[in-house]
Design a protein around this motif. Structure first.
Motif, PDB file in Angstrom:
ATOM      1  N   VAL A 255      51.124  54.384 -73.174  1.00 22.64           N
ATOM      2  CA  VAL A 255      50.740  55.485 -74.058  1.00 22.64           C
ATOM      3  C   VAL A 255      50.348  54.955 -75.432  1.00 22.64           C
ATOM      4  O   VAL A 255      49.485  55.536 -76.109  1.00 22.64           O
ATOM      5  CB  VAL A 255      51.883  56.509 -74.167  1.00 22.64           C
ATOM      6  N   PHE A 256      50.942  53.831 -75.834  1.00 28.70           N
ATOM      7  CA  PHE A 256      50.643  53.261 -77.150  1.00 28.70           C
ATOM      8  C   PHE A 256      49.151  52.983 -77.309  1.00 28.70           C
ATOM      9  O   PHE A 256      48.560  53.260 -78.359  1.00 28.70           O
ATOM     10  CB  PHE A 256      51.444  51.973 -77.356  1.00 28.70           C
ATOM     11  N   THR A 259      47.339  56.122 -77.858  1.00 33.21           N
ATOM     12  CA  THR A 259      47.747  56.673 -79.148  1.00 33.21           C
ATOM     13  C   THR A 259      46.992  56.007 -80.290  1.00 33.21           C
ATOM     14  O   THR A 259      46.528  56.675 -81.225  1.00 33.21           O
ATOM     15  CB  THR A 259      49.268  56.484 -79.352  1.00 33.21           C
ATOM     16  N   ASP A 262      43.364  57.246 -80.297  1.00 35.86           N
ATOM     17  CA  ASP A 262      43.206  58.633 -80.749  1.00 35.86           C
ATOM     18  C   ASP A 262      43.551  58.796 -82.228  1.00 35.86           C
ATOM     19  O   ASP A 262      42.835  59.496 -82.964  1.00 35.86           O
ATOM     20  CB  ASP A 262      44.086  59.555 -79.905  1.00 35.86           C
ATOM     21  N   ARG A 263      44.628  58.169 -82.683  1.00 36.27           N
ATOM     22  CA  ARG A 263      45.026  58.357 -84.084  1.00 36.27           C
ATOM     23  C   ARG A 263      44.168  57.559 -85.049  1.00 36.27           C
ATOM     24  O   ARG A 263      44.044  57.924 -86.222  1.00 36.27           O
ATOM     25  CB  ARG A 263      46.504  58.000 -84.254  1.00 36.27           C
ATOM     26  N   LEU A 319      56.926  56.214 -83.273  1.00 38.28           N
ATOM     27  CA  LEU A 319      55.678  56.642 -82.654  1.00 38.28           C
ATOM     28  C   LEU A 319      55.502  58.161 -82.672  1.00 38.28           C
ATOM     29  O   LEU A 319      54.372  58.661 -82.618  1.00 38.28           O
ATOM     30  CB  LEU A 319      55.595  56.122 -81.217  1.00 38.28           C
ATOM     31  N   ARG A 323      51.321  58.006 -88.336  1.00 39.25           N
ATOM     32  CA  ARG A 323      49.985  58.546 -88.604  1.00 39.25           C
ATOM     33  C   ARG A 323      49.026  57.472 -89.123  1.00 39.25           C
ATOM     34  O   ARG A 323      47.828  57.721 -89.241  1.00 39.25           O
ATOM     35  CB  ARG A 323      50.063  59.688 -89.637  1.00 39.25           C
ATOM     36  N   LEU A 328      52.146  52.216 -86.746  1.00 40.26           N
ATOM     37  CA  LEU A 328      51.960  51.844 -85.345  1.00 40.26           C
ATOM     38  C   LEU A 328      52.332  50.372 -85.113  1.00 40.26           C
ATOM     39  O   LEU A 328      52.932  50.024 -84.095  1.00 40.26           O
ATOM     40  CB  LEU A 328      50.511  52.094 -84.926  1.00 40.26           C
ATOM     41  N   TYR A 385      51.067  62.989 -71.970  1.00 42.44           N
ATOM     42  CA  TYR A 385      50.376  62.735 -73.241  1.00 42.44           C
ATOM     43  C   TYR A 385      49.043  63.473 -73.302  1.00 42.44           C
ATOM     44  O   TYR A 385      48.704  64.083 -74.317  1.00 42.44           O
ATOM     45  CB  TYR A 385      50.160  61.230 -73.403  1.00 42.44           C
ATOM     46  N   GLN A 386      48.296  63.432 -72.195  1.00 36.84           N
ATOM     47  CA  GLN A 386      46.947  63.998 -72.197  1.00 36.84           C
ATOM     48  C   GLN A 386      46.920  65.511 -72.008  1.00 36.84           C
ATOM     49  O   GLN A 386      46.095  66.205 -72.613  1.00 36.84           O
ATOM     50  CB  GLN A 386      46.104  63.328 -71.109  1.00 36.84           C
ATOM     51  N   PRO A 390      51.227  65.200 -76.941  1.00 34.35           N
ATOM     52  CA  PRO A 390      51.118  63.759 -77.188  1.00 34.35           C
ATOM     53  C   PRO A 390      52.396  63.113 -77.722  1.00 34.35           C
ATOM     54  O   PRO A 390      52.521  61.889 -77.704  1.00 34.35           O
ATOM     55  CB  PRO A 390      49.977  63.661 -78.208  1.00 34.35           C
ATOM     56  N   HIS A 391      53.329  63.932 -78.222  1.00 33.62           N
ATOM     57  CA  HIS A 391      54.579  63.372 -78.747  1.00 33.62           C
ATOM     58  C   HIS A 391      55.694  63.337 -77.700  1.00 33.62           C
ATOM     59  O   HIS A 391      56.666  62.585 -77.843  1.00 33.62           O
ATOM     60  CB  HIS A 391      55.055  64.199 -79.950  1.00 33.62           C
TER      61      HIS A 391
END
Length: 421
Positions: A255-256, A259, A262-263, A319, A323, A328, A385-386, A390-391
């Motif tokens: 997932v990282f 993430t 996306d972020r 995580l 932001r 991260l 997540y999707q 997402p958290h």
């Protein structure tokens, strides 16, 4: 005539250290290739060809399934045929997997093969060779070390060998980022395949071992105590912890990557410039734990497992709220530090809980358990997540880590998997 396992080699013999370094570099090759694939190749590749994120995780999940099924088999075979032969077969299988991923990745990007189902099947099938055959390398390497160490040094030597994988994860993302930027998205796969085949040949021809293959009817006999070993009270707690740790780290790792994309608002080749350095920091934390902290702190295996969960818990919490890129990076450092502490704890603990004749068996079980959690990570991780929140995957991991701390504290009896100082 059936030959018994080699007696433990004299700890002062230089050929033992050379052999350990050869295994170290072999696992480093696997670690580098895997991290290249996870951090810089497969997630951007699947997004470029239009596969859902959870399918990327499912490719790893299928390989993890075969890994978990095959590792005990290869561990047993290393008892009979020798660690050297089985380790070489594992490296060759890993190289084959990378070569096939390179082929089908290129065919997908060039639109020679199309369709979500067909592309997924080709990529998943290619990765499955790593689970089916590549899984032979790790249990054979761990059992080789166990054969040649006494109980007092086994924890540090297993940590040294497994740190080879961690060194690979340090250099892998950096190499992958440079290769992707200059030679294309699939170039890390070509390099990984070449290195894997080279290390397989070196293991086959250079790793010292006197054990001869067993050719008589005893090939099909099991060592006393091997049947039902996974259920024994001295081994099962370590295996349960290993499965839970693999589930947690699998979710956090897979997932990282998405993430970060996306972020940070990046995709494709650009994503490797962010995910690569982050994974390098995490791998450096693993090395810090395995090569610096473990040899100096000399903690019991049970303590290592508990302490390792704490930075993992911190990483999962970070995580949830991260932001910016610095947060991260910090989360990845915590995840790496936790893995580096916890994995040698249950690996050496399980090894010390059984007799020398069962080292191949228990190594296969440990390696199997260490990949078992990855089978279901796409559903607890990437799918949630999707499509859900997402958290939520990180919150789930935090709760699981709290349970793991309590489990290690109360389910592991004092003295199991420990040696007398």
């Amino acid at each position: 005539m059936t030959q018994s396992p080699d007696p433990m080699l004299d700890v002062s013999r230089p050929d033992r250290r050379r052999a350990f370094f050869l295994l170290f570099f072999s696992l480093m090759a696997i670690g580098a290739g895997n991290t290249m694939l996870i951090a810089a190749v497969l997630p951007p590749l699947t997004r470029e060809i239009g596969l859902p994120d959870w399918m990327a995780g499912s490719i790893f999940a299928l390989s993890a399934f075969w890994w978990s099924v095959s590792s005990p088999f290869w561990g047993k075979k290393s008892n009979r045929f020798g660690r050297r032969r089985i380790a070489a077969i594992g490296l060759a299988g890993y190289g084959l997997s990378m070569a096939l991923l390179l082929l089908f990745g290129w065919l997908s990007l060039s639109h020679t093969i199309t369709g979500t189902v067909l592309v997924f099947a080709c990529l998943a099938g290619s990765r499955s060779f790593f689970g089916l055959i590549g899984s032979a390398a790790n249990p054979a390497a761990q059992a080789y070390v166990a054969d040649r160490t006494n109980p007092a040094e086994r924890q540090s030597e297993i940590a040294f060998i497994t740190s080879g994988f961690s060194v690979g994860t340090v250099i892998g993302p950096a190499i992958a980022a440079a290769l992707v930027a200059t030679a294309g998205l699939l170039s890390p796969l070509a390099l990984s395949a070449i290195i894997a085949f080279t290390m397989s040949a070196l293991i086959w021809f250079r790793l010292p071992e006197q054990r001869a293959p067993v050719t008589d009817a005893t090939l099909f006999e099991e060592e006393p105590g091997a049947r039902g070993l996974w259920r024994s009270g001295s081994v099962l707690p370590f295996l349960i912890f290993a499965v839970l740790l693999s589930l947690t780290t699998g979710i956090l790792t897979q997932v990282f990557v998405f993430t970060v994309m996306d972020r940070m608002g990046v995709a494709g080749r650009e994503a490797a410039q962010f995910t690569g350095p982050a994974f390098t920091v995490g791998a450096l934390a693993v090395l810090l734990a395995q090569l610096v902290l473990i040899p100096r702190l000399k903690m019991r295996n049970k303590t290592l497992m508990i302490v390792g969960c704490l930075p993992l818990l911190a990483g999962a919490i970070i995580l949830v709220f991260a932001r910016d890129y610095a947060s991260l990076i910090l989360a990845q450092f915590c995840i790496g530090l936790g893995q580096g502490l916890a994995r040698p704890g249950f690996s050496s603990g399980a090894s010390l809980a059984v007799s020398p004749q069962l080292q191949g068996n228990v190594a296969g079980l440990v390696i199997s358990a260490n990949g078992m959690g990855f089978i279901i990570t796409p559903f607890f991780g990437l799918y949630v997540y999707q499509y859900v929140n997402p958290h939520l995957p990180f919150v789930f991991c935090a709760g699981l880590l709290v349970f793991m701390i309590l489990f290690a504290r109360f389910a592991l009896k004092d003295g199991i998997g420990e040696y007398d100082e």
